[in-house]
Design an enzyme around this catalytic site. Structure first.
Site, short mmCIF file in Angstrom:
data_model
loop_
_atom_site.label_atom_id
_atom_site.label_comp_id
_atom_site.label_asym_id
_atom_site.label_seq_id
_atom_site.Cartn_x
_atom_site.Cartn_y
_atom_site.Cartn_z
CG HIS A 6 34.90 5.45 14.83
ND1 HIS A 6 33.93 5.95 15.68
CD2 HIS A 6 34.70 4.10 14.80
CE1 HIS A 6 33.19 4.95 16.13
NE2 HIS A 6 33.62 3.82 15.60
NE ARG A 49 36.74 -0.81 17.22
CZ ARG A 49 35.63 -0.33 16.68
NH1 ARG A 49 35.09 0.80 17.15
NH2 ARG A 49 35.04 -0.93 15.67
CD GLU A 67 33.66 -9.09 7.70
OE1 GLU A 67 33.82 -10.20 8.24
OE2 GLU A 67 32.99 -8.19 8.23
CG ASP A 77 33.52 -1.09 11.93
OD1 ASP A 77 33.47 -1.93 11.01
OD2 ASP A 77 32.55 -0.81 12.65
CG ASN A 124 25.28 -8.32 15.17
OD1 ASN A 124 26.36 -8.73 15.60
ND2 ASN A 124 25.06 -7.05 14.87
CE LYS A 153 34.04 -5.67 10.60
NZ LYS A 153 33.21 -4.63 11.25
NE ARG A 183 25.59 -0.70 11.25
CZ ARG A 183 25.24 0.24 12.13
NH1 ARG A 183 24.52 1.26 11.77
NH2 ARG A 183 25.60 0.14 13.38
CD GLU A 208 30.32 -4.18 17.05
OE1 GLU A 208 29.50 -4.74 16.30
OE2 GLU A 208 30.91 -3.13 16.77
NE ARG A 242 32.33 -10.70 10.74
CZ ARG A 242 31.95 -9.56 11.30
NH1 ARG A 242 31.45 -9.54 12.53
NH2 ARG A 242 32.06 -8.42 10.66
CD GLU A 246 28.52 0.31 9.56
OE1 GLU A 246 28.99 -0.77 9.17
OE2 GLU A 246 28.34 0.57 10.77
O1 GCW Z 1 30.68 -1.99 11.40
C1 GCW Z 1 30.11 -2.49 12.53
C2 GCW Z 1 28.66 -2.28 12.32
C3 GCW Z 1 27.79 -3.31 12.97
C4 GCW Z 1 28.31 -4.69 12.58
C5 GCW Z 1 29.75 -4.82 13.07
C6 GCW Z 1 30.37 -6.13 12.64
C7 GCW Z 1 27.13 -6.74 12.21
O2 GCW Z 1 28.31 -0.99 12.74
O3 GCW Z 1 26.49 -3.11 12.53
O4 GCW Z 1 27.50 -5.72 13.08
O5 GCW Z 1 30.53 -3.82 12.51
O6 GCW Z 1 31.07 -6.13 11.64
O7 GCW Z 1 30.19 -7.13 13.30
#
Ligand code: GCW
Length: 698
Positions: free
Chosen positions: A519, A343, A394, A372, A217, A367, A175, A298, A331, A400
């Protein structure tokens, strides 16, 4: 004569070079206002900044550079004490009472001058506090504030103020829309890029005191010896600026680099492996901050792979770093395709029972919203709901879902909207901000010459730092500071750009995700609209899961008759959202599924309101273009042209979002787009057919 000409040419060249945005908000060009410059010069004619520790050297160098630039002449600050100095910068000054000093804590500072006869004083309990004070003084000069009769006391509200890089070891950035990672792992530890120094300066100038260098990741290789040596080089450099380094820990590292058979957090051999790893790391980096972890989210490995909880996983790591006063930032961004529940509800359901079960050096990082980083989300229900756990915010600085690298969107209003939301968890006035122990921003920084791709992305890095320091600062105030330092203090320029920046986030919401939609972007790269996407394996990755448009209406029913995500909020916070009549328009389709002909507060039907908002968004981008263009005479050519071109892209893309979304929803609502609006330029099939295989950042 020849020499003079050469000097002139060099000067001109350096001016031409200067406005590529590299210098961020630390430009230090000569002050144009002569009388102000003279008054500053006399007020700062001699400076005492004794000592030569790394942090004091950094502070001295910065002040020398700033004053030399702003005054247009070389300013030198000696290392020795000068009792006659008109600016005294010193730790724990005798001029300040013990009590006052104590109230500054580790990182706070005072700047004081009672009259033009007494020396100006910057004092703090620590050298980093002094450095923050020096940056504050420099900002006063850059923004042309008076430095007479100052009585400034600044103490950061949050102890942990952090940037999270999502940088991979191959230098791609998840991102990331500003080029590649600024960490050149290949040439580290020997080669110290000037960028690392300028990065540290910029962060210290806004009070950022921690950075995690690698993607959540995660790749376990970062925890191996050669890479730890590279990390050491960065952390040795950042230390002087008050910045601690964190790394992302891949939960399966004991298997991947430790050759163990398992990464089960309750297995003593695994626990020992992490303890040994922590000892190894702290042997190399004694003030290592700790680990940031994305687990069981994820596809990332985590404790649940061994039927253990997030607390089991976090505590194992916390025990490993505790002897060295390290932290674990765990996280809460978790959701699973196997869980049929909305979700929106999953992270709360997962983490609520764990409150009180984490070690004291674990922070849970949440977050801002439950989905997201959407252009607009209600605050995450976990804020205020974990009273026994330190919680970190966060935010995502990289855009993004907010136009990525090409849209001008000032994020302070988004940050503030969340921080000021009332959770009611400890009664009225329990704002999200009041529940926090730290704040992190997912970085938007890369190798682009101006660091952030879009020049205005710099303002978002700046705003994150300023709000982590003090969430009560206003979006407007922060924008003005940034404009004055990045462009000029010209009042009409400042007024215009401030207005544009403050409006920009709402404008994007209108042309992308109005009335609580979310989304509905394209898959994978998340670039552009994709409300039609319905074929992904994981249901909650499909935009149709979120907008739920059907022949009757549109929106996600999260009330008691729907997914009941609302029940995760305190009843007083949920109240206004639970009834469409009292739910603010901005959140309406986030919480309700409403008929196309639902009567909005504006008097329009829901369908017409959608058409109105999408068009308003597009028109407002034209307005931003107009505002920018009219300031051309006050802007340097290079940055003017760059932003102008990007605003053109933004305008095109706003139309693309509007046309694609309205056409798609029209296909379902079977209602006409009022003829007063520009009609979509292309067919729905055309928008559906667009492909961007090399879109950046994923
Ligand atoms: O927003 C999503 C993103 C992923 C990201 C994930 C996260 C690092 O599309 O790319 O991965 O969140 O926050 O873990």
């Amino acid at each position: 004569m020849k020499v003079n000409l050469l000097a002139l040419l060099l000067l001109l060249f350096s001016f031409a070079q200067a406005e590529d945005g590299y210098r961020l908000w630390l430009r230090y060009d000569e002050l144009k206002n002569k009388s102000l410059r003279n008054s500053y010069e006399s007020r700062l004619a001699s400076i005492s900044l004794p000592g030569n520790s790394p942090t004091l050297q950094v502070a001295r160098k910065e002040l020398q550079m700033a004053l030399s630039g702003l005054f247009g002449k070389t300013v030198r600050i000696p290392e020795s004490r000068n009792l006659q100095a008109v600016l005294q910068i010193e730790k724990s000054s005798a001029r300040v009472s013990e009590r006052e000093l104590a109230s500054l804590g580790e990182e706070g500072f005072l700047i004081r001058s009672s009259s033009s006869k007494t020396p100006l004083l910057i004092t703090a309990n620590s050298e980093v506090g002094l450095l923050y004070g020096v940056f504050y003084l420099i900002r006063l000069l850059q923004t042309e504030q008076s430095i007479e009769k100052l009585n400034i006391k600044e103490v950061p509200r949050l102890a942990l103020r952090m940037l999270n890089h999502w940088d991979n070891l191959d230098r791609t950035v998840e991102r990331g829309y500003a080029g590649f990672s600024i960490w050149n792992w290949h040439t580290l530890p020997t080669y110290i890029d000037q960028r690392y120094i300028d990065y540290a300066r910029a962060n210290a100038s806004i009070g950022i005191n921690a950075v995690s260098l690698t993607n959540v990741n995660a790749n376990a290789t970062i925890l191996t010896q050669p890479y730890l040596q590279k990390v050491k080089a960065l952390s040795d450099l950042f230390r002087a600026y008050g910045i601690k380094v964190y790394l992302t820990a891949r939960f399966s590292a004991p298997v991947e680099i430790g050759k163990l058979k398992t990464a089960d957090p309750l297995d003593p051999v695994v626990q020992q492996w992490w303890k040994d790893k922590a000892r190894e790391i702290y042997g190399i980096i004694p003030d290592f901050g700790g680990f940031l972890v994305k687990a069981n989210s994820e596809g990332q490995p985590g404790p649940q792979d061994y039927k253990r909880t997030h607390a089991d996983g976090a505590n194992m790591l916390a025990d490993a770093v505790a002897p060295y006063k390290g932290n674990v930032i765990w996280r809460a961004f978790v959701y699973s395709a196997e869980v049929p529940d909305d979700r929106h509800k999953q992270a709360y359901s997962e983490f609520l029972p764990l409150d009180g079960k984490f070690r004291s050096n674990v922070f849970v990082q949440v977050k801002n919203g439950a989905i997201d980083f959407m252009p607009r989300e209600p605050f995450h229900p976990l804020f205020g709901a974990l009273p026994k756990t330190p919680v970190m915010m966060e935010f995502q600085i990289t855009q993004e879902y907010l136009g990525q690298g090409t849209h001008l969107v000032y994020l302070a209003p988004l940050f503030k909207e969340c921080l000021e939301s009332d959770t009611y968890q400890k009664g009225k006035g329990t704002t999200v901000a009041s529940t926090l122990s730290g704040m992190a921003g997912v970085s938007n920084i890369g190798t682009d010459i101006n660091w952030t791709g879009h020049l205005f992305g710099q303002a978002n890095w700046y705003a994150l730092g300023r709000l982590a320091w003090n969430h009560e600062l206003s979006s407007e105030g922060i924008a003005k500071e940034w404009i004055c330092m990045s462009f000029s203090t010209d009042p009409s320029l400042v007024a215009d750009l401030t207005q544009m920046m403050l409006a920009s986030r709402e404008i994007l919401v209108n042309y992308m995700n109005p009335i609580g939609l979310h989304h509905i972007m394209a898959t994978g790269h998340h670039y552009g609209p994709g409300p039609w996407v319905a074929n992904l394996n994981r249901p909650e990755w499909n935009p149709t899961y979120y907008h739920r448009a059907d022949s009757i209406g549109i929106g996600f029913n999260r009330t008691a008759t729907g997914s009941d995500a609302l029940s995760q909020y305190h009843p007083d916070a949920a109240k206004k959202w639970s009834d469409p009549a009292t739910c603010p328009d901005k959140d309406l389709l986030w919480f309700h599924h409403l008929p196309w002909n639902y009567n909005m507060k504006s008097g329009r039907t829901l369908w017409n309101e959608l058409c109105y908002r999408y068009n308003l968004g597009v028109d407002s981008v034209s307005w931003m273009q107009m505002v920018w263009n009219r300031q051309q005479p006050k802007l340097d050519e290079q940055r003017f042209e760059q932003v102008k071109m990007l605003l053109n892209i933004q305008h095109q893309e706003a139309k693309w979002w509007r046309d694609a979304c309205l056409l798609y929803f029209q296909n379902i609502s079977r209602l006409p787009i009022p003829t007063s609006y520009e009609q979509p330029a292309k067919s729905l099939d055309y928008y559906k057919s667009l492909r961007f295989p090399y879109a950046p950042g994923h």
